[in-house]
Design a protein around this motif. Sequence first.
Motif, short mmCIF file in Angstrom:
data_model
loop_
_atom_site.label_atom_id
_atom_site.label_comp_id
_atom_site.label_asym_id
_atom_site.label_seq_id
_atom_site.Cartn_x
_atom_site.Cartn_y
_atom_site.Cartn_z
N GLU A 76 0.83 -1.20 0.00
CA GLU A 76 0.00 0.00 0.00
C GLU A 76 0.87 1.25 0.00
OE1 GLU A 76 -3.47 2.32 2.53
OE2 GLU A 76 -3.05 0.22 3.00
N GLU A 77 1.91 1.28 0.83
CA GLU A 77 2.78 2.45 0.92
C GLU A 77 3.50 2.69 -0.41
OE1 GLU A 77 3.05 -0.22 3.16
OE2 GLU A 77 1.67 0.74 4.55
N GLU A 78 4.00 1.62 -1.02
CA GLU A 78 4.70 1.75 -2.30
C GLU A 78 3.76 2.26 -3.39
OE1 GLU A 78 7.94 -1.90 -1.83
OE2 GLU A 78 5.94 -2.32 -2.63
N LEU A 79 2.57 1.71 -3.46
CA LEU A 79 1.61 2.11 -4.49
C LEU A 79 1.21 3.56 -4.30
CD1 LEU A 79 -0.19 1.54 -6.89
CD2 LEU A 79 -1.89 0.59 -5.31
N ARG A 80 0.91 3.95 -3.07
CA ARG A 80 0.50 5.32 -2.79
C ARG A 80 1.62 6.31 -3.17
NH1 ARG A 80 -3.73 6.74 -0.25
NH2 ARG A 80 -4.07 4.74 0.75
N ALA A 81 2.86 5.99 -2.79
CA ALA A 81 3.99 6.87 -3.09
C ALA A 81 4.24 6.95 -4.60
CB ALA A 81 5.24 6.37 -2.38
N LEU A 82 4.11 5.83 -5.29
CA LEU A 82 4.34 5.80 -6.72
C LEU A 82 3.28 6.60 -7.48
CD1 LEU A 82 6.09 4.77 -9.02
CD2 LEU A 82 4.76 2.65 -8.98
N VAL A 83 2.02 6.44 -7.12
CA VAL A 83 0.95 7.20 -7.78
C VAL A 83 1.13 8.69 -7.51
CG1 VAL A 83 -1.55 7.66 -7.78
CG2 VAL A 83 -0.71 5.30 -7.83
N GLN A 84 1.45 9.04 -6.27
CA GLN A 84 1.67 10.45 -5.94
C GLN A 84 2.83 11.04 -6.73
OE1 GLN A 84 2.72 11.29 -1.83
NE2 GLN A 84 1.60 13.21 -1.95
N ALA A 85 3.94 10.29 -6.84
CA ALA A 85 5.10 10.77 -7.60
C ALA A 85 4.77 10.90 -9.08
CB ALA A 85 6.28 9.81 -7.40
N SER A 86 3.99 9.97 -9.62
CA SER A 86 3.60 10.03 -11.03
C SER A 86 2.76 11.28 -11.29
CB SER A 86 2.83 8.77 -11.42
OG SER A 86 2.46 8.83 -12.77
N ILE A 87 1.78 11.53 -10.43
CA ILE A 87 0.94 12.73 -10.59
C ILE A 87 1.80 13.97 -10.52
CG2 ILE A 87 -0.86 14.13 -9.50
CD1 ILE A 87 -2.14 11.42 -8.61
N ARG A 88 2.69 14.03 -9.53
CA ARG A 88 3.55 15.20 -9.36
C ARG A 88 4.42 15.44 -10.59
NH1 ARG A 88 5.88 14.19 -4.15
NH2 ARG A 88 4.09 14.92 -3.04
N SER A 89 4.88 14.35 -11.21
CA SER A 89 5.75 14.49 -12.38
C SER A 89 5.00 15.05 -13.59
CB SER A 89 6.40 13.15 -12.74
OG SER A 89 5.49 12.27 -13.36
N LEU A 90 3.69 14.86 -13.62
CA LEU A 90 2.86 15.33 -14.73
C LEU A 90 2.17 16.66 -14.44
CD1 LEU A 90 1.16 11.90 -15.53
CD2 LEU A 90 2.97 13.01 -16.85
N ALA A 91 2.26 17.11 -13.19
CA ALA A 91 1.52 18.30 -12.76
C ALA A 91 2.09 19.58 -13.36
CB ALA A 91 1.54 18.39 -11.24
#
Length: 157
Positions: A76-91
């Motif tokens: 859960e922690e890995e998935l949450r961090a990865l999705v957040q980082a992906s969004i941030r990279s596209l923001a």
Amino acid sequence: MLSFEEKKRIIESFPELTRKEVSLGRVNYHYEESTQEKKTVVYHLHPNGNGFVYGGLLSGRETDDRGMINIRDSSEEELRALVQASIRSLAPKTQSEQAVAGDVSHEERWIGPDNQTLLLIEEDDLWYVYSGLNLEMAFDTYDEAEAYLKEEGFARP
């Protein structure tokens, strides 16, 4: 391994993502505010638990030839961090990032403790670290700036 339902619950906790049904019971999640051509953050999340998160703009992450990272065995922690980082990279850039960076040749976002964001910018043969509109540090080389940021607990998303 997290179930399909658990992964959907985690991913759907990000209100900026839009769910898109695809074939064979799979689901994609798009980030419509993306400044990149790429809008898909989660690709082909399958009822068997397999799926991918876009990491093409993330440094230090191993991706396939499409820039995707497999999330089959993510916690859960890995998935949450990865999705957040992906969004941030596209923001899109924040107003202060746009004001500071403008149209420089090289810039990077660095995320640190408590989700603090610093901007590393190359300008006039120097490397500048900004926190919002405030200049934090200046360095002669990228390596010096990178070492400083890592020392302070920051990482590229």
